[in-house]
Design a protein around this motif. Structure first.
Motif, PDB file in Angstrom:
ATOM      1  N   GLY A  65       0.709  -1.237   0.061  1.00 33.03           N
ATOM      2  CA  GLY A  65      -0.104   0.021   0.071  1.00 33.03           C
ATOM      3  C   GLY A  65       0.759   1.215   0.007  1.00 33.03           C
ATOM      4  O   GLY A  65       0.446   2.225  -0.706  1.00 33.03           O
ATOM      5  N   THR A  66       2.036   1.194   1.018  1.00 28.96           N
ATOM      6  CA  THR A  66       2.669   2.416   1.098  1.00 28.96           C
ATOM      7  C   THR A  66       3.366   2.657  -0.633  1.00 28.96           C
ATOM      8  O   THR A  66       3.610   3.738  -0.995  1.00 28.96           O
ATOM      9  CB  THR A  66       3.938   2.105   2.159  1.00 28.96           C
ATOM     10  OG1 THR A  66       2.990   1.823   3.190  1.00 28.96           O
ATOM     11  CG2 THR A  66       4.900   3.499   1.994  1.00 28.96           C
ATOM     12  N   ALA A  67       3.780   1.547  -1.069  1.00 27.40           N
ATOM     13  CA  ALA A  67       4.504   1.714  -2.485  1.00 27.40           C
ATOM     14  C   ALA A  67       3.561   2.390  -3.480  1.00 27.40           C
ATOM     15  O   ALA A  67       3.951   3.050  -4.344  1.00 27.40           O
ATOM     16  CB  ALA A  67       5.335   0.307  -2.854  1.00 27.40           C
ATOM     17  N   LEU A 125       1.794   7.028  -6.945  1.00 26.04           N
ATOM     18  CA  LEU A 125       0.480   7.815  -7.204  1.00 26.04           C
ATOM     19  C   LEU A 125       1.030   9.281  -6.981  1.00 26.04           C
ATOM     20  O   LEU A 125       0.728  10.107  -7.535  1.00 26.04           O
ATOM     21  CB  LEU A 125      -0.659   7.476  -6.861  1.00 26.04           C
ATOM     22  CG  LEU A 125      -1.212   6.033  -6.981  1.00 26.04           C
ATOM     23  CD1 LEU A 125      -2.549   5.812  -6.550  1.00 26.04           C
ATOM     24  CD2 LEU A 125      -1.328   6.311  -8.882  1.00 26.04           C
ATOM     25  N   PHE A 126       1.628   9.485  -5.612  1.00 24.94           N
ATOM     26  CA  PHE A 126       1.880  10.738  -5.063  1.00 24.94           C
ATOM     27  C   PHE A 126       2.990  11.483  -5.812  1.00 24.94           C
ATOM     28  O   PHE A 126       2.991  12.493  -6.069  1.00 24.94           O
ATOM     29  CB  PHE A 126       2.361  10.742  -3.307  1.00 24.94           C
ATOM     30  CG  PHE A 126       2.549  12.261  -2.921  1.00 24.94           C
ATOM     31  CD1 PHE A 126       1.604  12.925  -2.568  1.00 24.94           C
ATOM     32  CD2 PHE A 126       3.800  12.402  -2.818  1.00 24.94           C
ATOM     33  CE1 PHE A 126       2.004  14.189  -2.027  1.00 24.94           C
ATOM     34  CE2 PHE A 126       4.140  13.682  -2.255  1.00 24.94           C
ATOM     35  CZ  PHE A 126       3.324  14.412  -1.881  1.00 24.94           C
ATOM     36  N   ARG A 174       4.557  15.525  -9.828  1.00 25.62           N
ATOM     37  CA  ARG A 174       5.355  15.802 -10.979  1.00 25.62           C
ATOM     38  C   ARG A 174       4.659  16.621 -12.008  1.00 25.62           C
ATOM     39  O   ARG A 174       5.048  17.318 -12.704  1.00 25.62           O
ATOM     40  CB  ARG A 174       6.023  14.531 -11.668  1.00 25.62           C
ATOM     41  CG  ARG A 174       7.082  13.888 -10.795  1.00 25.62           C
ATOM     42  CD  ARG A 174       7.634  12.613 -11.778  1.00 25.62           C
ATOM     43  NE  ARG A 174       8.163  13.218 -13.011  1.00 25.62           N
ATOM     44  CZ  ARG A 174       8.588  12.577 -13.832  1.00 25.62           C
ATOM     45  NH1 ARG A 174       8.482  10.991 -13.803  1.00 25.62           N
ATOM     46  NH2 ARG A 174       8.933  12.742 -14.956  1.00 25.62           N
ATOM     47  N   GLY A 175       3.153  16.371 -11.921  1.00 27.72           N
ATOM     48  CA  GLY A 175       2.425  17.066 -12.758  1.00 27.72           C
ATOM     49  C   GLY A 175       2.215  18.550 -12.284  1.00 27.72           C
ATOM     50  O   GLY A 175       1.125  19.175 -13.261  1.00 27.72           O
TER      51      GLY A 175
END
Length: 235
Positions: free
Chosen positions: A13-15, A20-21, A26-27
């Motif tokens: 879950g952390t990965a 996603l974060f 980056r966007g």
């Protein structure tokens, strides 16, 4: 489930969250740069819909479903507090605790200040709710003011007067109706002009938040008075 399995699930879950974060960050546009896509779209939409205040347009129009989620969270919190603390109160009553509370011994200055500030604070709360679509503020802030204003009577030492001022069944019904009204407007008022939709949503939020705070504070006050009641028999 073993500790190793829980650790593995946490790592997966952390990965996933980290990936996603990182992609979201980056966007994002450069901090302090001239390009602000969301702000430009929000202002343009508010102007197009004719909403007097951009903040109110974002809160009650462009992200209405997000605000609906916040409303339901507050509703759930109020219901949970009422249910849990009602059970605790019933258990205390079964133990034979006394629950009669007369006016507390407070200074005349505090009592007068509480009585004088009560109507002023209520008027201020109504004003904030009524003008929320035109100025920074609105239903949430005005609802907080209204929900806490009635408890100036408690600070003035007159708990029986506070009980008469806020009949809890009426506030429970009003909170449920306000939450239902807000949900109905969000779901079925897509064709309604924002100049009418935003004030209606703002008013529903103010009513729901105010009633929810009254219920929450009343239950915690009741519990505090039960715990501190000097007439309660000890086992």
């Amino acid at each position: 489930m073993t500790a190793r399995v829980r650790l593995l699930l946490f790592a997966v879950g952390t990965a996933g969250f980290a990936a996603l974060f990182a992609a979201a960050v980056r966007g994002l546009p450069e901090f302090g740069g001239p390009v602000h896509p969301y702000a430009a779209r929000a202002v343009h939409q508010a102007v197009r819909e004719g909403t007097p205040n951009v903040v109110a347009s974002v809160t009650f129009d462009q992200r209405g479903f997000d605000t609906l989620g916040e409303e339901l969270i507050l509703l759930a919190a109020a219901i949970a507090a009422v249910v849990v603390l009602h059970v605790v109160r019933r258990e205390e009553e079964d133990d034979g605790a006394a629950h009669r509370h007369g006016p507390a011994e407070v200074s005349d200055a505090l009592r007068i200040a509480g009585m004088l500030l009560l109507p002023v604070t209520l008027v201020a709360g109504v004003y904030i709710v009524a003008h929320g679509q035109q100025s920074p503020g609105g239903g949430f802030q005005g609802g907080v003011v209204l929900g806490t204003a009635v408890h100036l009577l408690y600070l003035a030492g007159d708990y029986p007067a506070l009980q008469r001022l806020r009949p809890l069944p009426a506030f429970e019904t009003a909170e449920a109706l306000a939450a239902a009204l807000f949900t109905a407007i969000v779901l079925y008022a897509a064709g309604w002009a924002a100049t009418g939709r935003v004030p209606a949503l703002n008013g529903a939020v103010g009513a729901e938040v105010g009633c929810a705070l009254v219920l929450l504070l009343s239950k915690f006050f009741e519990q505090a008075l039960l715990v501190r009641d000097p007439a309660r028999p000890t086992k």
